[in-house]
Design a protein around this motif. Structure first.
Motif, PDB file in Angstrom:
ATOM      1  N   LEU A 135       0.834  -1.203   0.000  1.00 32.92           N
ATOM      2  CA  LEU A 135       0.000   0.000   0.000  1.00 32.92           C
ATOM      3  C   LEU A 135       0.866   1.249   0.000  1.00 32.92           C
ATOM      4  O   LEU A 135       1.836   1.343   0.739  1.00 32.92           O
ATOM      5  N   SER A 136       0.475   2.219  -0.829  1.00 36.63           N
ATOM      6  CA  SER A 136       1.171   3.509  -0.824  1.00 36.63           C
ATOM      7  C   SER A 136       0.180   4.665  -0.741  1.00 36.63           C
ATOM      8  O   SER A 136       0.516   5.723  -0.230  1.00 36.63           O
ATOM      9  N   ASP A 137      -1.032   4.449  -1.214  1.00 33.99           N
ATOM     10  CA  ASP A 137      -2.008   5.537  -1.271  1.00 33.99           C
ATOM     11  C   ASP A 137      -3.119   5.439  -0.222  1.00 33.99           C
ATOM     12  O   ASP A 137      -4.007   6.264  -0.178  1.00 33.99           O
ATOM     13  N   THR A 138      -3.072   4.419   0.629  1.00 37.24           N
ATOM     14  CA  THR A 138      -4.070   4.231   1.679  1.00 37.24           C
ATOM     15  C   THR A 138      -3.444   3.417   2.808  1.00 37.24           C
ATOM     16  O   THR A 138      -2.335   2.917   2.661  1.00 37.24           O
ATOM     17  N   THR A 139      -4.165   3.259   3.907  1.00 35.06           N
ATOM     18  CA  THR A 139      -3.656   2.432   5.006  1.00 35.06           C
ATOM     19  C   THR A 139      -4.410   1.112   5.022  1.00 35.06           C
ATOM     20  O   THR A 139      -5.496   0.999   4.447  1.00 35.06           O
ATOM     21  N   GLU A 140      -3.855   0.138   5.732  1.00 35.73           N
ATOM     22  CA  GLU A 140      -4.527  -1.161   5.805  1.00 35.73           C
ATOM     23  C   GLU A 140      -5.842  -1.083   6.568  1.00 35.73           C
ATOM     24  O   GLU A 140      -6.702  -1.925   6.403  1.00 35.73           O
ATOM     25  N   LEU A 141      -6.012  -0.050   7.386  1.00 36.75           N
ATOM     26  CA  LEU A 141      -7.275   0.118   8.116  1.00 36.75           C
ATOM     27  C   LEU A 141      -8.357   0.728   7.242  1.00 36.75           C
ATOM     28  O   LEU A 141      -9.545   0.586   7.528  1.00 36.75           O
ATOM     29  N   ASP A 142      -7.953   1.425   6.171  1.00 37.76           N
ATOM     30  CA  ASP A 142      -8.912   2.134   5.322  1.00 37.76           C
ATOM     31  C   ASP A 142      -9.087   1.530   3.934  1.00 37.76           C
ATOM     32  O   ASP A 142      -9.826   2.068   3.123  1.00 37.76           O
ATOM     33  N   ILE A 143      -8.421   0.430   3.640  1.00 35.24           N
ATOM     34  CA  ILE A 143      -8.445  -0.120   2.287  1.00 35.24           C
ATOM     35  C   ILE A 143      -9.850  -0.604   1.911  1.00 35.24           C
ATOM     36  O   ILE A 143     -10.569  -1.192   2.727  1.00 35.24           O
ATOM     37  N   GLU A 144     -10.235  -0.315   0.688  1.00 37.55           N
ATOM     38  CA  GLU A 144     -11.555  -0.698   0.166  1.00 37.55           C
ATOM     39  C   GLU A 144     -11.428  -1.956  -0.701  1.00 37.55           C
ATOM     40  O   GLU A 144     -10.389  -2.172  -1.327  1.00 37.55           O
ATOM     41  N   PRO A 145     -12.485  -2.760  -0.794  1.00 38.41           N
ATOM     42  CA  PRO A 145     -12.434  -3.968  -1.630  1.00 38.41           C
ATOM     43  C   PRO A 145     -12.133  -3.706  -3.102  1.00 38.41           C
ATOM     44  O   PRO A 145     -11.620  -4.584  -3.791  1.00 38.41           O
ATOM     45  N   SER A 146     -12.391  -2.513  -3.577  1.00 39.09           N
ATOM     46  CA  SER A 146     -12.123  -2.198  -4.981  1.00 39.09           C
ATOM     47  C   SER A 146     -10.648  -1.875  -5.243  1.00 39.09           C
ATOM     48  O   SER A 146     -10.231  -1.794  -6.396  1.00 39.09           O
ATOM     49  N   HIS A 147      -9.840  -1.706  -4.194  1.00 44.31           N
ATOM     50  CA  HIS A 147      -8.420  -1.372  -4.334  1.00 44.31           C
ATOM     51  C   HIS A 147      -7.667  -2.568  -4.927  1.00 44.31           C
ATOM     52  O   HIS A 147      -7.956  -3.714  -4.604  1.00 44.31           O
ATOM     53  N   THR A 148      -6.695  -2.301  -5.793  1.00 44.84           N
ATOM     54  CA  THR A 148      -5.954  -3.385  -6.446  1.00 44.84           C
ATOM     55  C   THR A 148      -5.121  -4.222  -5.470  1.00 44.84           C
ATOM     56  O   THR A 148      -4.808  -5.371  -5.771  1.00 44.84           O
ATOM     57  N   SER A 149      -4.779  -3.678  -4.315  1.00 39.80           N
ATOM     58  CA  SER A 149      -3.987  -4.419  -3.333  1.00 39.80           C
ATOM     59  C   SER A 149      -4.828  -5.016  -2.208  1.00 39.80           C
ATOM     60  O   SER A 149      -4.291  -5.532  -1.237  1.00 39.80           O
ATOM     61  N   TYR A 150      -6.160  -4.936  -2.327  1.00 40.32           N
ATOM     62  CA  TYR A 150      -7.044  -5.562  -1.335  1.00 40.32           C
ATOM     63  C   TYR A 150      -6.862  -7.066  -1.449  1.00 40.32           C
ATOM     64  O   TYR A 150      -6.900  -7.632  -2.543  1.00 40.32           O
ATOM     65  N   ASP A 151      -6.629  -7.725  -0.321  1.00 44.57           N
ATOM     66  CA  ASP A 151      -6.396  -9.165  -0.373  1.00 44.57           C
ATOM     67  C   ASP A 151      -7.322  -9.914   0.585  1.00 44.57           C
ATOM     68  O   ASP A 151      -8.079  -9.291   1.325  1.00 44.57           O
ATOM     69  N   PRO A 152      -7.291 -11.245   0.565  1.00 46.46           N
ATOM     70  CA  PRO A 152      -8.189 -12.017   1.427  1.00 46.46           C
ATOM     71  C   PRO A 152      -8.008 -11.730   2.921  1.00 46.46           C
ATOM     72  O   PRO A 152      -8.953 -11.865   3.693  1.00 46.46           O
ATOM     73  N   LEU A 153      -6.819 -11.317   3.329  1.00 48.77           N
ATOM     74  CA  LEU A 153      -6.592 -11.036   4.746  1.00 48.77           C
ATOM     75  C   LEU A 153      -7.293  -9.750   5.165  1.00 48.77           C
ATOM     76  O   LEU A 153      -7.819  -9.664   6.284  1.00 48.77           O
ATOM     77  N   ASP A 154      -7.328  -8.763   4.277  1.00 45.25           N
ATOM     78  CA  ASP A 154      -8.116  -7.549   4.545  1.00 45.25           C
ATOM     79  C   ASP A 154      -9.585  -7.929   4.700  1.00 45.25           C
ATOM     80  O   ASP A 154     -10.279  -7.446   5.594  1.00 45.25           O
ATOM     81  N   GLU A 155     -10.032  -8.809   3.821  1.00 48.92           N
ATOM     82  CA  GLU A 155     -11.427  -9.243   3.841  1.00 48.92           C
ATOM     83  C   GLU A 155     -11.753 -10.010   5.129  1.00 48.92           C
ATOM     84  O   GLU A 155     -12.800  -9.789   5.740  1.00 48.92           O
ATOM     85  N   ILE A 156     -10.859 -10.876   5.552  1.00 47.03           N
ATOM     86  CA  ILE A 156     -11.075 -11.640   6.789  1.00 47.03           C
ATOM     87  C   ILE A 156     -11.273 -10.694   7.962  1.00 47.03           C
ATOM     88  O   ILE A 156     -12.202 -10.841   8.753  1.00 47.03           O
ATOM     89  N   LEU A 157     -10.403  -9.698   8.064  1.00 45.52           N
ATOM     90  CA  LEU A 157     -10.489  -8.758   9.189  1.00 45.52           C
ATOM     91  C   LEU A 157     -11.716  -7.859   9.097  1.00 45.52           C
ATOM     92  O   LEU A 157     -12.304  -7.514  10.122  1.00 45.52           O
TER      93      LEU A 157
END
Length: 189
Positions: free
Chosen positions: A39-61
């Motif tokens: 991530l460079s343009d957002t934080t892991e707390l604010d990442i949206e599902p549409s972001h190209t770097s959104y991954d299954p671990l973001d989704e789990i949390l």
């Protein structure tokens, strides 16, 4: 109201072992997972599902809290199995963090769980949801799956700690700790 399912169900060209998807992860931990860009343009707390770097671990949390209230979960594909495993792992990790525990002490206990190599994978006798998971075809597949799950556990543990200890007080979030005793689908890892 139905449980929330994975947005990665329709992911093209999924590598699957048994019926567990090996999806790309945004991680610095070594392992067999395909790497997503950090991530460079957002934080892991604010990442949206549409972001190209959104991954299954973001989704789990992000889906953990909502899905823990469901006793049943209709599995719609391999990506849902990643979600189920991740939610069970988060439940296990939260059960080890006590109110008043410093972040450093929590890191020690949580990373001990994440780095433990004696965990059950689908097909093993001790795996809690063997009825929903197919075992790997051979030892090579089993080893790749174990490495992927190990990579997933390590990264998920670090991200969870960042959320549980997100404020400046150095104390765990009471809100996250309120989910310590909840069991997803009545199971624990």
């Amino acid at each position: 109201m139905p449980a929330y399912h994975s947005v990665f169900l329709d992911e093209p060209n999924q590598q699957v072992i048994g019926n567990f998807a090996l999806l790309p992860l945004r991680t610095k931990t070594r392992g067999p997972a395909q790497q997503l860009q950090q991530l460079s343009d957002t934080t892991e707390l604010d990442i949206e599902p549409s972001h190209t770097s959104y991954d299954p671990l973001d989704e789990i949390l992000s889906l953990f809290r909502a899905n823990t209230f469901f006793r049943n979960f209709e599995v719609k594909g391999p990506a849902d199995r990643v979600l189920i495993y991740g939610i069970l792992f988060v439940s296990e990790v939260l059960s080890k963090i006590r109110s008043g525990t410093s972040k450093r002490d929590a890191e020690k206990s949580v990373m001990n769980i994440a780095l433990d190599t004696n965990f059950a994978i689908p097909g093993d006798a001790g795996f809690p949801l063997n009825q929903a998971f197919e075992p790997p075809k051979d030892r090579n597949e089993a080893e790749v799956l174990r490495q992927y799950i190990m990579q997933m556990r390590q990264e998920l543990a670090m991200r969870l700690l960042n959320r549980v200890y997100s404020d400046a007080s150095g104390q765990p979030s009471k809100w996250w700790l309120s989910f310590q005793k909840r069991k997803f689908m009545g199971k624990q890892l």
